[in-house]
Motif scaffolding. Structure first.
Motif, PDB file in Angstrom:
ATOM      1  N   UNK A 252      36.439  68.419  67.220  1.00 20.23           N
ATOM      2  CA  UNK A 252      36.899  67.481  66.188  1.00 20.23           C
ATOM      3  C   UNK A 252      36.355  66.077  66.436  1.00 20.23           C
ATOM      4  N   UNK A 253      36.504  65.597  67.674  1.00 19.48           N
ATOM      5  CA  UNK A 253      36.026  64.249  67.995  1.00 19.48           C
ATOM      6  C   UNK A 253      34.508  64.192  67.916  1.00 19.48           C
ATOM      7  N   UNK A 254      33.854  65.256  68.376  1.00 21.83           N
ATOM      8  CA  UNK A 254      32.390  65.297  68.317  1.00 21.83           C
ATOM      9  C   UNK A 254      31.888  65.235  66.880  1.00 21.83           C
ATOM     10  N   UNK A 255      32.527  65.968  65.996  1.00 21.72           N
ATOM     11  CA  UNK A 255      32.123  65.959  64.589  1.00 21.72           C
ATOM     12  C   UNK A 255      32.306  64.573  63.982  1.00 21.72           C
ATOM     13  N   UNK A 256      33.412  63.898  64.330  1.00 19.18           N
ATOM     14  CA  UNK A 256      33.624  62.531  63.854  1.00 19.18           C
ATOM     15  C   UNK A 256      32.571  61.585  64.428  1.00 19.18           C
ATOM     16  N   UNK A 257      32.202  61.805  65.704  1.00 15.90           N
ATOM     17  CA  UNK A 257      31.177  60.981  66.321  1.00 15.90           C
ATOM     18  C   UNK A 257      29.835  61.133  65.641  1.00 15.90           C
ATOM     19  N   UNK A 258      29.478  62.381  65.336  1.00 20.68           N
ATOM     20  CA  UNK A 258      28.217  62.627  64.630  1.00 20.68           C
ATOM     21  C   UNK A 258      28.264  61.996  63.239  1.00 20.68           C
ATOM     22  N   UNK A 259      29.391  62.164  62.552  1.00 21.89           N
ATOM     23  CA  UNK A 259      29.525  61.609  61.202  1.00 21.89           C
ATOM     24  C   UNK A 259      29.451  60.088  61.206  1.00 21.89           C
TER      25      UNK A 259
END
Length: 302
Positions: A151-158
């Motif tokens: 979840x945090x990784x996806x937000x970081x990429x976004x």
């Protein structure tokens, strides 16, 4: 028996092999761009994709329902990653900026192609993440470490999308369709190797920190399992689960704080009193919560 995603492993091996090649070029080729050796950027992306692809190869080997769809999402990640690193290396060889550069028709074409690869990476990451997140892993500790990390990784990429959509305080250089910095122009004084601005905000900081939650939170869960051999308090799954949830909450808070700091045009290395106070509150809260989770009072009587 785990079935690893072979194309992702191949990507990992290739990026690992390219890293020392780019490192040699850093010392052999004396050209610089924005104050950094021109081959630093391809090397950074090779290292990042080596870690990223190995982690996804492991994640897709875990038990989950959408095996075929996930395999294709993993393969899309591989194709996009190879294309992105190749384009960055081509621009490095030409002595040109790779990201946001529209100075010439060739530069613009390369940037459009890179934008397509970034879009594929984000979409494939999101779809694969959803399939892994909704499934349960071997135990609750690993399940939540993976869920929080993804979840945090996806937000970081976004969050990287803010570099091209534009935010208040950004200055885009002429012939550029985006910027890393906020409050100052790109290309100013930066930290060694990474190049993050030391005089203004830099959206690469939260992007980097958030993206690598994908590795760090599952590694934290594995570390707790390893330490449980020596420390009896960690042998209880409930204790390890609490610590993973605390770590995930603290990591997510740190990502949001770094993003807010960058959006205010504030350098990572020059935080103001408000940023330091919020960081201190988070640190005290996380340490207190961890101490409570490990407290003998919370353990069941023998």
């Amino acid at each position: 028996m785990l079935r690893w995603h072979r194309p992702l492993l191949f990507l990992c091996a290739t990026m690992s092999a390219l890293t020392p090649v780019f490192l040699v070029l850093v010392f052999v080729d004396g050209r610089t761009l924005d104050g950094l050796p021109i081959w630093i950027k391809p090397m950074k992306f090779a290292i990042s994709f080596a870690l990223y692809s190995f982690t996804w190869a492991w994640l897709l080997s875990l038990r989950h329902r959408a095996g075929r769809v996930s395999w294709w999402m993993g393969t899309a990640l591989v194709v996009a990653a190879f294309a992105e690193v190749a384009l960055i290396a081509i621009q490095a060889a030409r002595g040109r900026h790779s990201h946001f550069n529209e100075a010439t028709s060739l530069d613009a074409s390369i940037w459009i192609a890179m934008g397509a690869t970034i879009g594929v990476l984000m979409l494939a990451n999101l779809v694969a993440a959803v399939f892994v997140i909704v499934d349960r892993q071997a135990d609750r500790v690993s399940t939540w470490a993976v869920r929080l990390g993804l979840t945090i990784s996806t937000l970081g990429i976004a969050s990287g999308g803010l570099m091209v959509t534009g935010v208040p305080g950004q200055t885009w250089a002429e012939d550029f369709a985006g910027a890393h910095s906020v409050g100052v122009a790109d290309g100013g004084p930066g930290l060694p190797v990474v190049g993050w601005s030391t005089i203004g905000g830099d959206l690469r900081v939260p992007h980097f920190v958030g993206m690598h939650a994908l590795q760090l939170l599952p590694l934290f869960a594995l570390l707790l399992a390893a330490l449980s051999v020596r420390f009896a308090v960690l042998r209880r799954e409930e204790v390890r689960l609490r610590l993973v949830l605390i770590a995930g909450g603290a990591y997510g808070y740190l990502f949001l704080l770094l993003l807010w700091q960058a959006l205010r045009g504030q350098s990572l290395v020059h935080p103001d009193a408000v940023t330091l106070a919020l960081l201190g509150v988070a640190a005290v809260t996380a340490i207190g919560a961890a101490a409570t989770a490990l407290s003998p009072r919370r353990q069941p009587a023998p």
